[in-house]
Design an enzyme around this catalytic site. Structure first.
Site, PDB file in Angstrom:
ATOM      1  N   ASP A  56     -25.800 -21.152 -35.095  1.00 60.22           N
ATOM      2  CA  ASP A  56     -25.776 -21.030 -36.445  1.00 60.22           C
ATOM      3  C   ASP A  56     -26.465 -21.981 -37.094  1.00 60.22           C
ATOM      4  O   ASP A  56     -26.256 -22.754 -38.248  1.00 60.22           O
ATOM      5  CB  ASP A  56     -24.288 -21.414 -36.932  1.00 60.22           C
ATOM      6  CG  ASP A  56     -24.034 -20.820 -38.345  1.00 60.22           C
ATOM      7  OD1 ASP A  56     -24.912 -19.918 -38.759  1.00 60.22           O
ATOM      8  OD2 ASP A  56     -22.913 -20.884 -38.869  1.00 60.22           O
ATOM      9  N   GLY A  91     -17.771 -20.578 -41.135  1.00 57.25           N
ATOM     10  CA  GLY A  91     -17.144 -19.270 -40.942  1.00 57.25           C
ATOM     11  C   GLY A  91     -15.809 -19.701 -40.084  1.00 57.25           C
ATOM     12  O   GLY A  91     -14.986 -18.710 -40.072  1.00 57.25           O
ATOM     13  N   LEU A 114     -16.787 -30.450 -48.598  1.00 58.62           N
ATOM     14  CA  LEU A 114     -18.084 -30.479 -48.592  1.00 58.62           C
ATOM     15  C   LEU A 114     -18.595 -29.056 -48.166  1.00 58.62           C
ATOM     16  O   LEU A 114     -19.663 -28.805 -48.668  1.00 58.62           O
ATOM     17  CB  LEU A 114     -18.168 -31.102 -46.938  1.00 58.62           C
ATOM     18  CG  LEU A 114     -18.106 -32.694 -47.169  1.00 58.62           C
ATOM     19  CD1 LEU A 114     -18.032 -33.196 -45.688  1.00 58.62           C
ATOM     20  CD2 LEU A 114     -19.106 -33.480 -48.068  1.00 58.62           C
TER      21      LEU A 114
END
Length: 458
Positions: free
Chosen positions: A144, A25, A21
């Site tokens: 994020d 990080g 997928l």
């Protein structure tokens, strides 16, 4: 990063790898089938042997712990956390619901052109997820939010994924963690200093919406006065542009105070309060301090303070009284033989040491010259006395966490003192103690703004 698994691999006799997928990080995420339930799941894996930064283990474990606590229809459900040991490696896994749909990044890449109404609806749905996260105890900050981490399906449902950068405010408060996480272009300026607040997620969402409207990374857009100058590049109403601009304020205090406020304004339930421009702090009148700034260089020259500040005058008076009485006492001991007992000599010696300490502090504080030089990559602070440099401190500008005034209790009175401080990761650098209050406030404001510019807008 090298792939850990290939399609067809079976993990713990339960999960069959279907496809890759993506890679974040922290770890690689695969689509897999749960052979026990028949469900398709997202399987995130982190290899100990192939890991370059040990901090990733902490982030991975924190992600699993927090995911297990989250119960929201727009956040994929957490199923399991486990590890697999082999002869030469140890791998950690998180299994969770596979969010149906495509990421916003993929949709834009495939030609999707959302209009203002669609972008607003998407913003409303994501804000509701953020509100849920921020109202938890302790609040959870995603850190994020970006196009790759927001999934949209054909029915218009939105999912927020990849909590690999997640931070609970309890962890940050207790440990003072300063790990820099996030994605360039979508990170708020404070994240470059290893910091995150609730409005950090608002900045990430604002940057993501900007990407949808411009089809460009926010990092590629021009800037004006430290802000992203996006208005010439979008076709949206002035009201929505004003709202988006507040989401993208580089200074945390200028953004919406909460995701709830941002949502209320976007839905028209509350008026937008624009950030009023703060008056520029001017150099104090008659101050001899020289501050020069050009491009990526800031130089501050602080000449000897002398007796022009109240604090230096008080210190001079304390020295005069203490050392004057001390000199009189010593004269009486030597000339008149008063107090000339062995039991009195120790207290007298202590008084002499205190007097010398006070005099030394006074001379260094009032006669020293200080020079501070800050560049994009490094900084240097030097202190001079009578033409001789007696202190030099050098370091990386990126290690400066804060530039502020620190308040302490005065050792000679009940009043407080304010010190000019560079707060680094492992120590504080103090200077300008005897400057006037206005001088301290002015130079620290200028230095702080310059460091923020260097950190957040390279």
């Amino acid at each position: 990063m090298e792939q850990l698994h290939q399609p067809g691999d079976i993990i713990t006799e339960r999960y069959r790898i279907l496809d890759t997928l993506g890679q974040g990080g922290v770890g690689i995420t695969y689509a897999a089938k749960d052979l026990k339930t028949g469900q398709n799941v997202a399987l995130k894996v982190l290899s100990l042997r192939r890991m370059e930064d040990w901090k990733k283990i902490e982030l991975f474990e924190r992600e699993a712990r927090i995911l297990a606590q989250l119960k929201h229809p727009a956040i994929p459900r957490y199923f399991d956390y486990f590890q697999v040991d082999t002869t030469d490696d140890r791998s950690f896994y998180i299994a969770q619901q596979l969010a149906p749909g495509k990421s916003l990044a993929v949709l834009i890449e495939r030609g999707w052109h959302p209009d203002e109404a669609q972008v607003k609806q998407l913003a409303i749905r994501v804000l509701k997820i953020i509100i849920y996260l921020h109202k938890l105890t302790p609040p959870v900050i995603h850190r994020d939010i970006k196009p790759q981490n927001i999934i949209l399906n054909r029915e218009g449902r939105v999912f927020l994924v990849d909590f690999g950068a997640v931070q609970d405010t309890y962890h940050y408060t207790v440990t003072g963690g300063s790990t820099i996480v996030g994605t360039y272009g979508y990170m708020a300026p404070e994240q470059y200093r290893g910091q995150a607040v609730l409005s950090t997620d608002l900045y990430g969402l604002g940057s993501t919406l900007l990407f949808l409207l411009t089809r460009q990374s926010p990092a590629d857009l021009p800037q004006r006065q430290l802000k992203i100058d996006f208005r010439p590049h979008v076709r949206i109403s002035s009201e929505f542009a004003d709202w988006l601009e507040k989401m993208l304020e580089p200074v945390t205090d200028d953004r919406f105070s909460s995701a709830s406020e941002a949502l209320a304004v976007l839905q028209g339930k509350q008026a937008l309060i624009k950030s009023s421009p703060k008056p520029k702090l001017q150099k104090p009148q008659d101050s001899p301090i020289q501050l020069t700034q050009k491009d990526n260089l800031l130089v501050v020259e602080i000449p000897p303070v002398g007796l022009r500040s109240k604090l230096s005058q008080v210190l001079a008076l304390v020295n005069l009284v203490w050392n004057g009485l001390l000199a009189l006492t010593i004269w009486m001991v030597l000339e008149l033989s008063l107090f000339l007992k062995s039991s009195n000599l120790i207290p007298l010696g202590i008084c002499v040491l205190i007097g010398l300490w006070l005099l030394t502090r006074f001379l260094y504080g009032t006669l020293s010259r200080t020079r501070v030089e800050i560049k994009e990559q490094e900084f240097q602070l030097q202190k001079w006395l009578l033409g001789s440099c007696y202190q030099t401190v050098k370091g990386n500008t990126g290690d400066i966490n804060q530039v502020n005034l620190k308040t302490i209790q005065s050792p000679i009175s009940n009043n407080t003192l304010r010190l000019c401080v560079f707060k680094l990761k492992h120590k504080d650098i103090i200077f300008g103690t005897l400057l006037t209050p206005l001088e301290k406030k002015w130079i620290m404001k200028e230095m702080g703004n310059f460091v923020k510019k260097i950190h957040g807008f390279k």
